[in-house]
Design a protein around this motif. Structure first.
Motif, PDB file in Angstrom:
ATOM      1  N   GLU A  26       0.900  -0.926  -0.045  1.00 39.63           N
ATOM      2  CA  GLU A  26      -0.070  -0.098  -0.178  1.00 39.63           C
ATOM      3  C   GLU A  26       0.971   1.330   0.083  1.00 39.63           C
ATOM      4  O   GLU A  26       0.633   2.340  -0.772  1.00 39.63           O
ATOM      5  CB  GLU A  26      -0.911   0.104   1.397  1.00 39.63           C
ATOM      6  CG  GLU A  26      -1.913   1.243   1.310  1.00 39.63           C
ATOM      7  CD  GLU A  26      -2.648   1.153   2.576  1.00 39.63           C
ATOM      8  OE1 GLU A  26      -3.537   2.009   2.693  1.00 39.63           O
ATOM      9  OE2 GLU A  26      -3.118  -0.005   3.094  1.00 39.63           O
ATOM     10  N   LEU A  27       1.939   1.363   0.985  1.00 35.95           N
ATOM     11  CA  LEU A  27       2.799   2.330   0.969  1.00 35.95           C
ATOM     12  C   LEU A  27       3.444   2.470  -0.563  1.00 35.95           C
ATOM     13  O   LEU A  27       3.556   3.764  -1.116  1.00 35.95           O
ATOM     14  CB  LEU A  27       4.008   2.090   1.826  1.00 35.95           C
ATOM     15  CG  LEU A  27       5.179   3.092   1.890  1.00 35.95           C
ATOM     16  CD1 LEU A  27       4.420   4.642   2.292  1.00 35.95           C
ATOM     17  CD2 LEU A  27       6.020   2.823   3.041  1.00 35.95           C
ATOM     18  N   ALA A  28       3.776   1.490  -1.092  1.00 38.79           N
ATOM     19  CA  ALA A  28       4.385   1.474  -2.515  1.00 38.79           C
ATOM     20  C   ALA A  28       3.212   2.370  -3.570  1.00 38.79           C
ATOM     21  O   ALA A  28       3.815   3.161  -4.175  1.00 38.79           O
ATOM     22  CB  ALA A  28       4.840   0.187  -3.227  1.00 38.79           C
ATOM     23  N   ARG A  29       2.213   1.738  -3.643  1.00 36.81           N
ATOM     24  CA  ARG A  29       1.130   2.269  -4.301  1.00 36.81           C
ATOM     25  C   ARG A  29       0.849   3.961  -4.278  1.00 36.81           C
ATOM     26  O   ARG A  29       0.775   4.537  -5.156  1.00 36.81           O
ATOM     27  CB  ARG A  29      -0.188   1.554  -4.170  1.00 36.81           C
ATOM     28  CG  ARG A  29      -1.283   2.149  -4.890  1.00 36.81           C
ATOM     29  CD  ARG A  29      -2.746   1.356  -4.655  1.00 36.81           C
ATOM     30  NE  ARG A  29      -2.987   1.511  -3.266  1.00 36.81           N
ATOM     31  CZ  ARG A  29      -3.672   2.787  -2.671  1.00 36.81           C
ATOM     32  NH1 ARG A  29      -3.430   3.783  -3.457  1.00 36.81           N
ATOM     33  NH2 ARG A  29      -3.835   2.787  -1.446  1.00 36.81           N
ATOM     34  N   LYS A  30       0.853   4.073  -2.645  1.00 33.96           N
ATOM     35  CA  LYS A  30       0.750   5.776  -2.438  1.00 33.96           C
ATOM     36  C   LYS A  30       1.923   6.488  -2.851  1.00 33.96           C
ATOM     37  O   LYS A  30       1.725   7.610  -3.206  1.00 33.96           O
ATOM     38  CB  LYS A  30       0.401   5.771  -0.929  1.00 33.96           C
ATOM     39  CG  LYS A  30      -0.755   5.409  -0.492  1.00 33.96           C
ATOM     40  CD  LYS A  30      -1.028   5.619   0.967  1.00 33.96           C
ATOM     41  CE  LYS A  30      -2.532   5.456   1.447  1.00 33.96           C
ATOM     42  NZ  LYS A  30      -2.706   6.212   2.447  1.00 33.96           N
ATOM     43  N   VAL A  31       2.894   5.972  -2.952  1.00 32.70           N
ATOM     44  CA  VAL A  31       3.990   6.952  -3.435  1.00 32.70           C
ATOM     45  C   VAL A  31       4.146   6.775  -4.896  1.00 32.70           C
ATOM     46  O   VAL A  31       5.307   7.475  -5.428  1.00 32.70           O
ATOM     47  CB  VAL A  31       5.244   6.763  -2.613  1.00 32.70           C
ATOM     48  CG1 VAL A  31       4.940   7.108  -1.086  1.00 32.70           C
ATOM     49  CG2 VAL A  31       5.890   5.445  -2.429  1.00 32.70           C
ATOM     50  N   GLY A  32       3.862   6.024  -5.536  1.00 33.17           N
ATOM     51  CA  GLY A  32       4.133   5.573  -7.077  1.00 33.17           C
ATOM     52  C   GLY A  32       5.281   4.908  -7.285  1.00 33.17           C
ATOM     53  O   GLY A  32       6.069   5.076  -8.441  1.00 33.17           O
ATOM     54  N   LEU A  33       5.734   3.915  -6.452  1.00 28.39           N
ATOM     55  CA  LEU A  33       6.733   3.152  -6.646  1.00 28.39           C
ATOM     56  C   LEU A  33       6.251   1.504  -6.520  1.00 28.39           C
ATOM     57  O   LEU A  33       5.423   1.252  -6.062  1.00 28.39           O
ATOM     58  CB  LEU A  33       8.130   3.303  -5.803  1.00 28.39           C
ATOM     59  CG  LEU A  33       8.841   4.522  -6.071  1.00 28.39           C
ATOM     60  CD1 LEU A  33       9.876   5.058  -4.990  1.00 28.39           C
ATOM     61  CD2 LEU A  33       9.231   4.876  -7.594  1.00 28.39           C
ATOM     62  N   SER A  34       7.297   0.663  -6.886  1.00 28.94           N
ATOM     63  CA  SER A  34       7.008  -0.905  -6.798  1.00 28.94           C
ATOM     64  C   SER A  34       7.508  -0.912  -5.351  1.00 28.94           C
ATOM     65  O   SER A  34       8.346  -0.179  -4.691  1.00 28.94           O
ATOM     66  CB  SER A  34       7.667  -1.658  -7.735  1.00 28.94           C
ATOM     67  OG  SER A  34       9.169  -1.484  -7.858  1.00 28.94           O
ATOM     68  N   LYS A  35       7.215  -2.327  -4.619  1.00 27.79           N
ATOM     69  CA  LYS A  35       7.620  -2.864  -3.390  1.00 27.79           C
ATOM     70  C   LYS A  35       9.172  -2.688  -3.152  1.00 27.79           C
ATOM     71  O   LYS A  35       9.753  -1.976  -1.951  1.00 27.79           O
ATOM     72  CB  LYS A  35       7.290  -3.949  -3.091  1.00 27.79           C
ATOM     73  CG  LYS A  35       5.447  -3.997  -2.907  1.00 27.79           C
ATOM     74  CD  LYS A  35       4.924  -5.421  -2.702  1.00 27.79           C
ATOM     75  CE  LYS A  35       6.054  -6.317  -2.108  1.00 27.79           C
ATOM     76  NZ  LYS A  35       5.367  -7.860  -2.008  1.00 27.79           N
ATOM     77  N   THR A  36       9.910  -3.020  -4.007  1.00 25.17           N
ATOM     78  CA  THR A  36      11.394  -3.252  -3.768  1.00 25.17           C
ATOM     79  C   THR A  36      12.050  -2.112  -3.605  1.00 25.17           C
ATOM     80  O   THR A  36      12.860  -1.855  -2.733  1.00 25.17           O
ATOM     81  CB  THR A  36      12.174  -4.245  -4.787  1.00 25.17           C
ATOM     82  OG1 THR A  36      11.492  -5.360  -4.800  1.00 25.17           O
ATOM     83  CG2 THR A  36      13.673  -4.316  -4.649  1.00 25.17           C
ATOM     84  N   PRO A  37      11.873  -0.957  -4.468  1.00 25.30           N
ATOM     85  CA  PRO A  37      12.496   0.494  -4.195  1.00 25.30           C
ATOM     86  C   PRO A  37      11.759   1.035  -3.018  1.00 25.30           C
ATOM     87  O   PRO A  37      12.924   1.844  -2.225  1.00 25.30           O
ATOM     88  CB  PRO A  37      12.092   1.263  -5.467  1.00 25.30           C
ATOM     89  CG  PRO A  37      11.603   0.126  -6.542  1.00 25.30           C
ATOM     90  CD  PRO A  37      11.076  -0.894  -5.945  1.00 25.30           C
ATOM     91  N   VAL A  38      10.785   0.876  -2.652  1.00 22.08           N
ATOM     92  CA  VAL A  38      10.283   1.344  -1.246  1.00 22.08           C
ATOM     93  C   VAL A  38      11.004   0.938  -0.290  1.00 22.08           C
ATOM     94  O   VAL A  38      11.223   1.507   0.615  1.00 22.08           O
ATOM     95  CB  VAL A  38       8.849   1.549  -1.363  1.00 22.08           C
ATOM     96  CG1 VAL A  38       8.375   1.762   0.033  1.00 22.08           C
ATOM     97  CG2 VAL A  38       8.255   2.409  -2.339  1.00 22.08           C
ATOM     98  N   ALA A  39      11.140  -0.527  -0.216  1.00 19.91           N
ATOM     99  CA  ALA A  39      11.693  -1.308   0.994  1.00 19.91           C
ATOM    100  C   ALA A  39      13.316  -0.620   1.076  1.00 19.91           C
ATOM    101  O   ALA A  39      13.734  -0.470   1.921  1.00 19.91           O
ATOM    102  CB  ALA A  39      11.701  -2.800   0.683  1.00 19.91           C
ATOM    103  N   LEU A  40      13.753  -0.564  -0.156  1.00 21.52           N
ATOM    104  CA  LEU A  40      15.165  -0.221  -0.232  1.00 21.52           C
ATOM    105  C   LEU A  40      15.293   1.272   0.324  1.00 21.52           C
ATOM    106  O   LEU A  40      16.115   1.585   0.968  1.00 21.52           O
ATOM    107  CB  LEU A  40      15.942  -0.645  -1.352  1.00 21.52           C
ATOM    108  CG  LEU A  40      16.113  -1.718  -1.873  1.00 21.52           C
ATOM    109  CD1 LEU A  40      16.542  -1.688  -3.526  1.00 21.52           C
ATOM    110  CD2 LEU A  40      17.311  -2.322  -1.304  1.00 21.52           C
ATOM    111  N   ARG A  41      14.385   2.167   0.156  1.00 25.82           N
ATOM    112  CA  ARG A  41      14.439   3.372   0.427  1.00 25.82           C
ATOM    113  C   ARG A  41      14.297   3.706   1.871  1.00 25.82           C
ATOM    114  O   ARG A  41      15.018   4.374   2.635  1.00 25.82           O
ATOM    115  CB  ARG A  41      13.469   4.477  -0.298  1.00 25.82           C
ATOM    116  CG  ARG A  41      14.064   4.787  -1.621  1.00 25.82           C
ATOM    117  CD  ARG A  41      12.685   5.288  -2.447  1.00 25.82           C
ATOM    118  NE  ARG A  41      13.015   5.810  -3.628  1.00 25.82           N
ATOM    119  CZ  ARG A  41      13.189   7.125  -3.913  1.00 25.82           C
ATOM    120  NH1 ARG A  41      13.226   8.177  -2.847  1.00 25.82           N
ATOM    121  NH2 ARG A  41      13.540   7.629  -5.115  1.00 25.82           N
TER     122      ARG A  41
END
Length: 154
Positions: A26-41
């Motif tokens: 859901e976080l990835a969807r809200k910020v417009g990225l896929s899961k992996t880059p969000v988790a890395l960030r």
């Protein structure tokens, strides 16, 4: 630090500050990225100390801690050793919600939550008055919280 705090990371921080339990999908969807880059960030922001942890924010009102008092503290000694001893002693008192060293007419500002005035008097007598190097205190009872919030990255 500014290169780390791009608009996407600010969005991630805002969402996490609002709801630290948000699923990564859901976080990835809200910020417009896929899961992996969000988790890395998120991992990078944790590693550099920008994100220092996650916690439940409790309601002091639901816990019966409806009485808020701010206390100005003036110390009898402000040499480094005295400040360190005072700081350590303050950290050991769970009734003190916040403590700030102040540049001004007094040395520290404490925020204490209690159930009522009787409870506050007990805290003052048993804990705060026993702090090392206390010279004088002045207490200010809060009548109403007009704004009380936690910081979020916007």
């Amino acid at each position: 630090m500014e290169d780390i705090l791009d608009s996407t990371n600010r969005k991630i921080l805002h969402e996490l500050a609002t709801n630290a339990r948000i699923p990564i999908t859901e976080l990835a969807r809200k910020v417009g990225l896929s899961k992996t880059p969000v988790a890395l960030r998120i991992k990078q922001m944790e590693q550099i100390g920008l994100i220092t942890g996650y916690r439940a924010i409790l309601s002091p009102l639901k816990l019966g801690l409806t009485h808020v008092t701010y206390i100005e503290v003036r110390l009898s000694d402000t040499r480094q050793k005295a400040l360190e001893e005072f700081n350590a002693a303050v950290r050991a008192i769970p009734d003190i919600e916040e403590c700030y060293m102040i540049a001004g007419g007094f040395d520290y500002l404490l925020k204490v939550r209690s159930r009522d005035m009787t409870d506050f008097r007990r805290i003052m007598a048993e804990s705060i008055s026993a702090l090392p190097y206390i010279h004088a205190t002045s207490s200010y009872v809060s009548m109403e919280a007009v704004v009380e919030q936690h910081w979020t990255a916007s």
